[in-house]
Design a protein around this motif. Structure first.
Motif, short mmCIF file in Angstrom:
data_model
loop_
_atom_site.label_atom_id
_atom_site.label_comp_id
_atom_site.label_asym_id
_atom_site.label_seq_id
_atom_site.Cartn_x
_atom_site.Cartn_y
_atom_site.Cartn_z
N GLY A 35 -41.16 -25.67 -9.97
CA GLY A 35 -41.34 -24.39 -10.24
C GLY A 35 -40.97 -24.08 -11.73
N ASP A 44 -42.30 -7.62 -7.95
CA ASP A 44 -41.67 -8.43 -7.23
C ASP A 44 -40.63 -7.62 -6.39
OD1 ASP A 44 -42.61 -10.84 -8.55
OD2 ASP A 44 -41.41 -10.51 -10.17
N ALA A 47 -40.57 -8.23 -2.53
CA ALA A 47 -40.15 -9.39 -1.75
C ALA A 47 -38.59 -9.62 -2.27
CB ALA A 47 -40.88 -10.66 -2.84
N GLU A 86 -39.93 -19.22 -9.19
CA GLU A 86 -41.19 -19.47 -8.54
C GLU A 86 -41.53 -20.95 -8.33
OE1 GLU A 86 -43.95 -15.63 -8.65
OE2 GLU A 86 -44.14 -17.15 -10.40
N ASP A 87 -41.58 -21.43 -6.92
CA ASP A 87 -42.09 -22.49 -6.56
C ASP A 87 -43.19 -22.22 -5.42
OD1 ASP A 87 -42.90 -25.23 -6.36
OD2 ASP A 87 -41.03 -25.64 -5.11
N GLY A 88 -44.46 -21.65 -5.77
CA GLY A 88 -45.20 -21.10 -4.90
C GLY A 88 -45.03 -19.88 -4.43
N ARG A 89 -43.87 -19.41 -4.51
CA ARG A 89 -43.32 -17.89 -4.15
C ARG A 89 -42.03 -18.01 -4.89
NH1 ARG A 89 -41.34 -17.72 1.93
NH2 ARG A 89 -39.84 -16.02 1.14
N ILE A 90 -41.46 -16.70 -4.78
CA ILE A 90 -40.11 -16.47 -5.30
C ILE A 90 -39.09 -17.16 -4.28
CG2 ILE A 90 -38.26 -14.79 -5.78
CD1 ILE A 90 -40.69 -12.87 -6.62
N VAL A 91 -38.19 -17.99 -4.71
CA VAL A 91 -37.48 -18.68 -3.90
C VAL A 91 -35.95 -18.49 -4.50
CG1 VAL A 91 -38.99 -20.63 -3.23
CG2 VAL A 91 -37.44 -20.91 -5.51
#
Length: 171
Positions: A35, A44, A47, A86-91
């Motif tokens: 990410g 953001d 989320a 982000e790794d596909g979405r906020i993590v």
């Protein structure tokens, strides 16, 4: 110890509420994870607000303040002091405070529980720290001494202990 002496003199009982350690950046070591980091934006907030609320509850701030949480996040976003990984979405997210006398403090730092153990917080904290060290004299952060994971992560980035602190509540 202060708390014991204060308790004796006032007749009040006390309990330890927290143990924290101040760290200062020494030799910086970048960290890697899948990410990428980026500044948090207004888009953001939906989320981040529940994620931040869960973080606050996890660290012992259990009062209901979702509206205040969102306001805090909005202010950090507007001032450019909140980052996400982000790794596909906020993590994960990392904030930092405005520099004071050439010193900037990193925090808060959190990764959603389902994404922990993948290096996201390490990589994001390092990315934010790396940016800060280019514009300030010193970078520091506080850790909860009861959390060995965060203490290990920050040591790997190059943070070194400076001073321990203990908090007490008196009844």
């Amino acid at each position: 110890m202060f708390a014991e002496e204060y308790g004796v003199r006032t007749g009040r009982s006390f309990r330890q509420t927290e143990r924290a350690r101040l760290h200062r950046l020494g030799d910086f070591v970048a960290q890697q994870a899948d990410g990428a980091p980026r500044p948090a934006g207004a888009a953001d907030l939906d989320a981040l607000t529940p994620m931040f609320g869960k973080y606050r509850a996890e660290v012992g701030h259990t009062d209901e303040r979702a509206a205040a949480d969102r306001q805090w996040l909005e202010q950090r976003v507007e001032r450019g002091r909140l980052w996400v990984w982000e790794d596909g979405r906020i993590v994960s997210f990392v904030g930092h405070q405005a520099p004071v006398f050439g010193v900037a403090r990193v925090g808060p730092v959190d990764t959603a529980p389902e994404f922990r153990g993948r290096g996201y917080a390490s990589a994001l904290t390092a990315a934010v720290t790396g940016r800060l060290r280019k514009v300030v004299d010193e970078v520091c952060l506080f850790t909860d001494l009861a959390n060995p994971t965060s203490n290990k992560i920050y040591a790997a980035i190059g943070f070194r202990p400076v001073q321990d602190f203990v908090g007490y509540a008196f009844a």
